[in-house]
Write an enzyme that holds these catalytic residues in place. Structure first.
Site, PDB file in Angstrom:
ATOM      1  N   GLN A  46     -22.122  48.991-121.936  1.00 19.13           N
ATOM      2  CA  GLN A  46     -21.455  50.450-121.408  1.00 19.13           C
ATOM      3  C   GLN A  46     -20.277  49.915-120.187  1.00 19.13           C
ATOM      4  OE1 GLN A  46     -25.015  52.202-120.669  1.00 19.13           O
ATOM      5  NE2 GLN A  46     -25.851  50.276-119.576  1.00 19.13           N
ATOM      6  N   ASP A 104     -31.151  51.590-112.338  1.00 14.67           N
ATOM      7  CA  ASP A 104     -30.697  51.662-111.027  1.00 14.67           C
ATOM      8  C   ASP A 104     -31.875  51.459-110.059  1.00 14.67           C
ATOM      9  OD1 ASP A 104     -32.352  54.667-110.591  1.00 14.67           O
ATOM     10  OD2 ASP A 104     -30.918  54.870-112.246  1.00 14.67           O
ATOM     11  N   GLU A 130     -35.226  47.169-118.871  1.00 11.24           N
ATOM     12  CA  GLU A 130     -33.697  47.809-118.510  1.00 11.24           C
ATOM     13  C   GLU A 130     -33.168  46.756-119.889  1.00 11.24           C
ATOM     14  OE1 GLU A 130     -31.800  50.115-117.460  1.00 11.24           O
ATOM     15  OE2 GLU A 130     -30.249  49.084-118.349  1.00 11.24           O
ATOM     16  N   GLY A 178     -36.044  48.484-124.497  1.00 12.73           N
ATOM     17  CA  GLY A 178     -37.547  48.930-124.338  1.00 12.73           C
ATOM     18  C   GLY A 178     -38.129  49.394-125.552  1.00 12.73           C
ATOM     19  N   ASP A 230     -37.190  56.199-118.389  1.00 12.63           N
ATOM     20  CA  ASP A 230     -36.035  56.646-117.652  1.00 12.63           C
ATOM     21  C   ASP A 230     -34.833  56.230-118.280  1.00 12.63           C
ATOM     22  OD1 ASP A 230     -34.206  57.313-115.513  1.00 12.63           O
ATOM     23  OD2 ASP A 230     -34.915  56.154-114.178  1.00 12.63           O
ATOM     24  N   SER A 231     -34.293  57.010-119.412  1.00 12.57           N
ATOM     25  CA  SER A 231     -33.402  56.524-120.338  1.00 12.57           C
ATOM     26  C   SER A 231     -32.164  57.299-120.046  1.00 12.57           C
ATOM     27  CB  SER A 231     -33.673  56.553-121.547  1.00 12.57           C
ATOM     28  OG  SER A 231     -33.646  57.994-122.071  1.00 12.57           O
ATOM     29  N   PRO A 277     -28.172  53.090-127.942  1.00 16.34           N
ATOM     30  CA  PRO A 277     -29.375  52.707-127.877  1.00 16.34           C
ATOM     31  C   PRO A 277     -30.513  53.248-127.357  1.00 16.34           C
ATOM     32  CG  PRO A 277     -27.812  51.737-126.380  1.00 16.34           C
ATOM     33  CD  PRO A 277     -27.083  52.709-126.973  1.00 16.34           C
TER      34      PRO A 277
HETATM   35  N1  SAM Z   1     -31.169  59.160-114.541  1.00 15.56           N
HETATM   36  C1  SAM Z   1     -30.397  58.894-115.655  1.00 15.56           C
HETATM   37  C2  SAM Z   1     -29.896  60.197-116.492  1.00 15.56           C
HETATM   38  O1  SAM Z   1     -31.141  60.702-116.992  1.00 15.56           O
HETATM   39  O2  SAM Z   1     -29.053  60.309-116.748  1.00 15.56           O
HETATM   40  C3  SAM Z   1     -30.852  57.599-116.332  1.00 15.56           C
HETATM   41  C4  SAM Z   1     -30.803  56.632-115.445  1.00 15.56           C
HETATM   42  S1  SAM Z   1     -30.823  54.701-115.943  1.00 15.56           S
HETATM   43  C5  SAM Z   1     -29.452  54.116-115.190  1.00 15.56           C
HETATM   44  C6  SAM Z   1     -30.807  54.834-117.825  1.00 15.56           C
HETATM   45  C7  SAM Z   1     -30.750  53.381-118.299  1.00 15.56           C
HETATM   46  O3  SAM Z   1     -31.491  53.214-119.421  1.00 15.56           O
HETATM   47  C8  SAM Z   1     -29.226  52.784-118.404  1.00 15.56           C
HETATM   48  O4  SAM Z   1     -29.065  51.941-117.245  1.00 15.56           O
HETATM   49  C9  SAM Z   1     -29.413  52.206-120.017  1.00 15.56           C
HETATM   50  O5  SAM Z   1     -28.912  50.986-119.875  1.00 15.56           O
HETATM   51  C10 SAM Z   1     -30.798  52.051-120.083  1.00 15.56           C
HETATM   52  N2  SAM Z   1     -31.279  52.214-121.729  1.00 15.56           N
HETATM   53  C11 SAM Z   1     -30.793  52.706-122.323  1.00 15.56           C
HETATM   54  N3  SAM Z   1     -31.247  52.657-123.789  1.00 15.56           N
HETATM   55  C12 SAM Z   1     -32.364  51.595-123.475  1.00 15.56           C
HETATM   56  C13 SAM Z   1     -33.257  50.908-124.290  1.00 15.56           C
HETATM   57  N4  SAM Z   1     -33.087  50.942-125.528  1.00 15.56           N
HETATM   58  N5  SAM Z   1     -34.029  50.007-123.612  1.00 15.56           N
HETATM   59  C14 SAM Z   1     -33.912  49.720-122.318  1.00 15.56           C
HETATM   60  N6  SAM Z   1     -32.968  50.378-121.569  1.00 15.56           N
HETATM   61  C15 SAM Z   1     -32.053  51.379-122.017  1.00 15.56           C
END
Ligand code: SAM
Length: 278
Positions: A35, A90, A110, A142, A160-161, A167
């Site tokens: 991303q 984060d 993550e 995940g 927390d996705s 993905p």
């Molecule tokens: N607080 C945020 C929101 O609700 O907008 C979410 C924050 S956190 C940075 C979300 C994270 O989920 C991203 O860094 C992304 O890379 C991760 N992510 C997305 N799909 C994933 C997966 N299948 N497995 C692990 N992490 C994943």
């Protein structure tokens, strides 16, 4: 999308609305394998991280989201020791989880290591517990992690996705929840961010259905404000194998929080009429 270079504007597709934050500078911009990661210094919300042009975190309001993603689930479980955070790059949710003295292992899985490395640079306070001996930072998918987890390995799973596209889409599916149920020990609790009750009621309904179909006994949605996310109103949906979601360890909070407390926990579980009808 930025309409004017002194403002960061995120338009909310299909909702005829948007949020704008006045920016001082863009301080980072990269494309990771997964991303686009951008960091801005804003005039009034501190540092801002966006992923693919969508707000993830600001200094000013992230405490509400991170506290509500962690403490209701951890205070619902009678004795959480092993916690899995999926996504959450984060590290703000991980930081809250590690405030619970009874937690022995907090494992964060993550997908994108760059999100965590950029957060370490620009949001050091969210990453303050990354070196806690109980923390394990893994960089993997995940969905696969939970599919491969040994039965009964975790007490609490926090999803927390990003939004349910790309993905992250599989993190909202019945198959994923079946794997969560298997990976949870008795009395286990899962919680996932479930978008805006006002803008995304269909998603919340489909999460409830999928969690129940997967075998969770109780499902409940927590409501809380999040002014930089679409509609300014956000939610997390929590499900339990066999623990009552209306009961929580009210007297046990022995660390400071800025949003979460026992009254907030109870109030967040209250259902507005339109959500009851969902
Ligand atoms: N607080 C945020 C929101 O609700 O907008 C979410 C924050 S956190 C940075 C979300 C994270 O989920 C991203 O860094 C992304 O890379 C991760 N992510 C997305 N799909 C994933 C997966 N299948 N497995 C692990 N992490 C994943």
């Amino acid at each position: 999308m930025t309409l004017d270079k002194s403002w960061y504007t995120e338009e909310w597709a299909g909702q005829g609305s948007a949020i704008s934050l006045k920016i001082k500078n863009k301080v980072h911009d990269e494309r990771s394998a997964y991303q686009r990661i951008e960091i801005y210094e804003t005039e009034t919300f501190g540092t801002l991280m966006t992923l693919d042009g969508l707000v993830m975190v600001t200094d000013r309001d992230n405490f509400i989201y991170h506290e509500m993603m962690s403490h209701p689930a951890l205070f619902t479980h009678p004795d959480p020791k092993r916690v899995l955070v999926i996504g959450g790059g984060d590290c703000g949710t991980l930081n809250e989880v590690l405030k619970h003295p009874g937690v022995e292992l907090a494992e964060q899985v993550e997908l994108d290591e760059r999100v965590t490395r950029v957060a370490e640079q620009f949001f050091p306070e969210l990453c303050a517990s990354n070196n806690d001996p109980r923390a394990r930072l893994r960089f993997a998918d995940g969905i696969q992690w939970v599919a491969d987890a040994k039965p009964g390995s975790y007490d609490v799973i926090i999803v927390d996705s990003t939004d349910p596209v790309g993905p992250a889409a599989g993190l909202f599916s019945e198959t994923f929840y079946q794997n969560c149920l298997r990976a949870l020990a008795p009395r286990g609790v899962v919680v996932g961010q479930s978008e805006s009750p006002l803008f995304h009621p269909d998603l919340i309904r489909s999460m409830h259905r999928a969690l129940r179909a997967a075998g969770f006994r109780e499902v409940a949605t927590l409501n809380f404000p999040q002014c930089t996310y679409p509609s300014g109103w956000w939610s997390a949906t929590m499900a339990a194998r066999d623990t009552a979601l209306s009961k929580f360890r009210q007297a046990d909070k022995r660390f400071p929080t800025r949003y979460y407390n026992q009254e907030i926990h109870a109030a967040a579980l209250a259902r507005p009429e339109f959500m009851r009808q969902l």
